[in-house]
Write a protein that holds these residues in place. Structure first.
Motif: not given
Length: 248
Positions: A155-163
């Motif tokens: 649950d801490y590994k959260l972010g967009y898979d691109g930009f």
């Protein structure tokens, strides 16, 4: 506003007279800083983990913001802590690290901890973003990522898979601004950088160290971490060294 996960939201832990501002990186979320924030809070610090505009929702939102928005988010977080805390420490990961450097250059920050702050990066194509943005809106992150994550930390590994390529242009601008005035930093500085970072060239840490004028400065070199080292295998070492640095 709709967040893609509850941990993608900002967090604010009440504490004592010393406050820590935690700033996540490009395409990341406060989730990347939450374990560190929880660790600092247990030691009695007031901890504020901010969410930068365009993050934590959907990737299209990145196209609507600028580097000025991100810097203002950081300034607002710093000023909020300064109103209630006797001392304010700023700690940031990646682009958040650049923002902490900019804060330390412009405001009376008591201590600063840039983590994996980019001065030099491996992705040569990134520097072509000002032209590429006219042909491509988004790019996926390359590489192998951070590898397997223990179930308790997923649950801490959260972010967009691109930009957003447009947003990347603003990151490049922040990097230039941060490096330009490093000589203005005179507060105690702990630079954290992994030798196995797949995104930021490790020489970035040495450049920051050499250019700042802080009489108290040091580098913590990590040996086994990827770029998002705050949720990596050496996270506890990071917690221990930051706490030690803040106690001095």
């Amino acid at each position: 506003m709709e967040y893609f996960h509850r941990y993608a939201q900002a967090f604010d832990y009440e504490g004592g007279a010393e406050g820590c501002l935690l700033i996540h990186g490009f395409t990341g979320t406060p989730a990347h800083m939450r374990l560190l924030g929880e660790s600092l809070h247990k030691k009695g610090y007031r901890v504020k983990g901010i969410l930068l505009k365009g993050h934590g929702t959907k990737i299209e939102d990145m196209e609507k913001v600028t580097w000025q928005d991100w810097l203002q988010d950081a300034v607002a977080g710093y000023e909020a802590l300064r109103k209630t805390c006797r001392k304010v420490y700023v700690i940031g990961l990646s682009m958040g690290g650049v923002l902490t450097l900019l804060l330390a250059e412009q405001y009376p920050v008591d201590k600063v901890v840039p983590i994996a702050a980019p001065v030099k990066i491996y992705d040569r194509k990134a520097y072509g973003a000002p032209l590429l943005k006219y042909f491509q809106r988004f790019r996926k992150w390359g590489g192998s990522g951070e590898g397997p994550t223990a179930e308790e930390f997923k649950d801490y590994k959260l972010g967009y898979d691109g930009f957003s390529v447009e947003a990347l242009c603003h990151l490049l601008k922040l990097m230039k601004l941060g490096e330009k005035n490093l000589h203005q930093i005179q507060c105690p500085t702990l630079i954290i950088q992994s030798k196995t970072d797949e995104t930021v060239k490790p020489v970035s840490a040495q450049i920051i160290y050499d250019k700042i004028r802080a009489p108290q400065k040091e580098i913590l070199w990590l040996e086994r971490s990827k770029h998002v080292c705050t949720i990596g295998p050496e996270r506890e070492l990071i917690h221990e060294r930051i706490q030690e640095f803040l106690r001095r």
